[in-house]
Design an enzyme around this catalytic site. Structure first.
Site, mmCIF file in Angstrom:
data_model
loop_
_atom_site.group_PDB
_atom_site.id
_atom_site.type_symbol
_atom_site.label_atom_id
_atom_site.label_comp_id
_atom_site.label_asym_id
_atom_site.label_seq_id
_atom_site.Cartn_x
_atom_site.Cartn_y
_atom_site.Cartn_z
ATOM 1 N N LYS A 35 0.850 -1.189 0.000
ATOM 2 C CA LYS A 35 0.000 0.000 0.000
ATOM 3 C C LYS A 35 0.888 1.243 0.000
ATOM 4 O O LYS A 35 2.099 1.152 0.203
ATOM 5 C CB LYS A 35 -0.944 -0.011 1.201
ATOM 6 C CG LYS A 35 -0.269 0.054 2.556
ATOM 7 C CD LYS A 35 -1.250 -0.295 3.656
ATOM 8 C CE LYS A 35 -0.559 -0.344 4.990
ATOM 9 N NZ LYS A 35 -0.944 0.709 5.904
ATOM 10 N N ARG A 130 -10.307 0.314 14.901
ATOM 11 C CA ARG A 130 -10.382 1.103 13.667
ATOM 12 C C ARG A 130 -11.451 0.445 12.789
ATOM 13 O O ARG A 130 -12.574 0.901 12.751
ATOM 14 C CB ARG A 130 -9.029 1.136 12.937
ATOM 15 C CG ARG A 130 -7.941 1.879 13.695
ATOM 16 C CD ARG A 130 -6.718 2.169 12.831
ATOM 17 N NE ARG A 130 -6.274 1.017 12.058
ATOM 18 C CZ ARG A 130 -5.105 0.941 11.416
ATOM 19 N NH1 ARG A 130 -4.266 1.963 11.472
ATOM 20 N NH2 ARG A 130 -4.761 -0.125 10.726
ATOM 21 N N TYR A 257 18.431 29.177 8.084
ATOM 22 C CA TYR A 257 17.291 29.950 8.605
ATOM 23 C C TYR A 257 17.211 29.835 10.117
ATOM 24 O O TYR A 257 17.391 28.754 10.687
ATOM 25 C CB TYR A 257 15.982 29.409 8.015
ATOM 26 C CG TYR A 257 15.764 29.729 6.562
ATOM 27 C CD1 TYR A 257 15.697 31.044 6.116
ATOM 28 C CD2 TYR A 257 15.589 28.707 5.643
ATOM 29 C CE1 TYR A 257 15.477 31.333 4.769
ATOM 30 C CE2 TYR A 257 15.360 28.986 4.299
ATOM 31 C CZ TYR A 257 15.309 30.305 3.869
ATOM 32 O OH TYR A 257 15.090 30.574 2.545
ATOM 33 N N MET A 305 13.954 24.154 2.183
ATOM 34 C CA MET A 305 13.148 23.457 1.172
ATOM 35 C C MET A 305 14.007 22.591 0.242
ATOM 36 O O MET A 305 13.646 21.462 -0.077
ATOM 37 C CB MET A 305 12.358 24.476 0.336
ATOM 38 C CG MET A 305 11.400 23.832 -0.657
ATOM 39 S SD MET A 305 10.561 25.020 -1.710
ATOM 40 C CE MET A 305 9.404 25.751 -0.586
HETATM 41 C C1 LIG Z 1 -4.250 -4.322 7.899
HETATM 42 C C2 LIG Z 1 -2.766 -4.208 7.793
HETATM 43 N N1 LIG Z 1 -2.029 -5.324 7.731
HETATM 44 C C3 LIG Z 1 -0.683 -5.286 7.636
HETATM 45 C C4 LIG Z 1 -0.002 -4.090 7.615
HETATM 46 C C5 LIG Z 1 1.505 -4.084 7.532
HETATM 47 O O1 LIG Z 1 2.047 -3.531 8.700
HETATM 48 P P1 LIG Z 1 3.636 -3.411 8.852
HETATM 49 O O2 LIG Z 1 4.088 -2.453 7.820
HETATM 50 O O3 LIG Z 1 3.812 -2.867 10.231
HETATM 51 O O4 LIG Z 1 4.182 -4.771 8.654
HETATM 52 C C6 LIG Z 1 -0.732 -2.898 7.703
HETATM 53 C C7 LIG Z 1 -0.014 -1.625 7.723
HETATM 54 O O5 LIG Z 1 -0.311 -0.702 8.402
HETATM 55 C C8 LIG Z 1 -2.142 -2.968 7.783
HETATM 56 O O6 LIG Z 1 -2.874 -1.858 7.851
#
Ligand SMILES: Cc1ncc(COP(=O)(O)O)c(C=O)c1O
Length: 370
Positions: A35, A130, A257, A305
């Site tokens: 992701k 969540r 800065y 920046m």
């Molecule tokens: C539902 C879920 N599973 C697995 C993971 C992977 O977590 P990590 O990167 O800590 O291994 C995440 C990441 O936040 C997640 O949201």
């Protein structure tokens, strides 16, 4: 000439870290969590390194499409499931497995017209609070799903809130097992921290699938308690640039800065072509670690920046002559082989490796090294 900053994604390190996760996960299959554009690395850039995983887990349908376009025919799991009814059409078309964490998603599936029954992961909220059905509501959600012709196989998952910390996972595992015990289907519980920190030989926890994210990217999920080196992980992203200027300070001179750093002795300062617009954390202040020509030194003053200042005295002390064009490694591996863990930089900036890698800016050119 473009600015000298660039990022490099290390395919062998991704392969190595995947092997580490696999070795830690007993007999479980491994979801490579990609992701957030593979935690900032770029899905296309990590694909070669992670194609040995059993599946890819992600959030965005556009990212799932990109994984399919890369030729991946295996499982893809949408970790948050669908967001609107038409997403289910893409799930049917691309054979995406999807998480079901709320009644609205069951409603959408019940109304979905498809020839292809879907593989779903029913999510239990065991304390993270969540997403997911509470243990009390889990069985009725399963019964509803199980009765739908749109559903093929139902698997089960939960997510830990404290796998990296003192509270641990036992209370959530107990809640999950109590509520899902006699339901038929595969299970997925562990993220990176839970995978690495558990002792092998506890199959109830590893279950059928682990979901490994951050460990694949060479960052310790439980830093600073443990380092990436402790877990045998290698950096998968290097952020590197060069010095584009030097300044010789006298005691009392300041840098940058806000004049946040004042020299207390003659100090040779290097100006590196990297700033917060490249994704380097502005909250890293004087003392954050940096490598110049492979020698560990420190950031000086405030990050701007497009530039930051580094102390070149330790590099001189190492017998080198740093100057215009010297290599600067913000995190990852320098050409000398020296490693600066992303977790060390994140710690200095009051954050975690996850955030730094995800924040790599689009203006930074990325190359893949085999
Ligand atoms: C539902 C879920 N599973 C697995 C993971 C992977 O977590 P990590 O990167 O800590 O291994 C995440 C990441 O936040 C997640 O949201």
């Amino acid at each position: 000439m473009p600015r000298p900053i660039h990022a490099c994604i290390h395919t062998p390190a991704l392969q190595h870290n995947l092997a580490r996760a696999r070795a830690a996960a007993a007999d479980a299959k491994v979801w490579a969590v990609v992701k957030a554009n593979a935690y900032g690395h770029g899905i296309e850039h990590v694909f070669e390194g992670l194609r040995g995983a059993d599946g890819f887990a992600l959030l965005d349908l556009s990212e799932a499409q990109r994984v399919r376009q890369l030729g991946w025919r295996g499982p893809i799991l949408l970790l948050e499931g669908v967001f609107e009814p038409r997403d289910l059409e893409l799930c049917s078309r691309l054979s995406l497995w999807h998480t079901i964490h709320c009644d609205e998603q069951i409603d959408m599936l019940a109304a979905h017209k498809t020839q292809v029954a879907h593989r779903v992961f029913l999510k239990m909220n065991t304390g993270m609070n969540r997403l997911g059905f509470t243990p009390q509501r889990f069985r009725s959600a399963w019964a509803r799903l199980n009765a739908l012709p749109q559903v093929d196989e139902i698997s089960f998952m939960t997510h830990f809130s404290d796998a990296d910390g003192a509270r641990g996972i036992a209370h959530q595992v107990a809640a999950f097992n109590a509520a899902a015990q006699d339901l038929p289907g595969e299970r997925s519980l562990c993220n990176s921290a839970a995978t690495l920190r558990q002792r092998p030989g506890t199959p109830a926890v590893y279950a059928d699938w682990v979901r490994a994210g951050i460990a694949l990217y060479g960052s310790a999920p439980d830093h600073p308690e443990h380092t990436a080196a402790h877990w045998g992980l290698q950096p998968t992203m290097t952020l590197a640039t060069r010095l584009i200027g030097t300044q010789q300070l006298q005691a009392g001179d300041t840098v940058g800065y806000g004049s946040c750093f004042t020299a207390d002795r003659p100090t040779l300062v290097g100006i590196a072509a990297c700033g917060y617009a490249d994704g380097y954390p502005r909250h890293a202040g004087t003392g954050a670690p940096v490598l110049v020509a492979g020698v560990r030194t420190r950031l000086l003053g405030r990050v701007s920046m497009d530039m930051l200042a580094v102390d070149l005295n330790p590099v001189l002390a190492a017998g080198l002559q740093p100057g215009w064009g010297s290599e600067v490694t913000l995190w990852g591996r320098s050409s000398t082989g020296a490693v600066l863990p992303i977790d060390d930089v994140a710690h200095a900036a009051g954050t975690v490796g996850y955030e730094l890698m995800c924040a790599l800016a689009p203006r930074v050119p990325v190359a893949v090294a085999d």
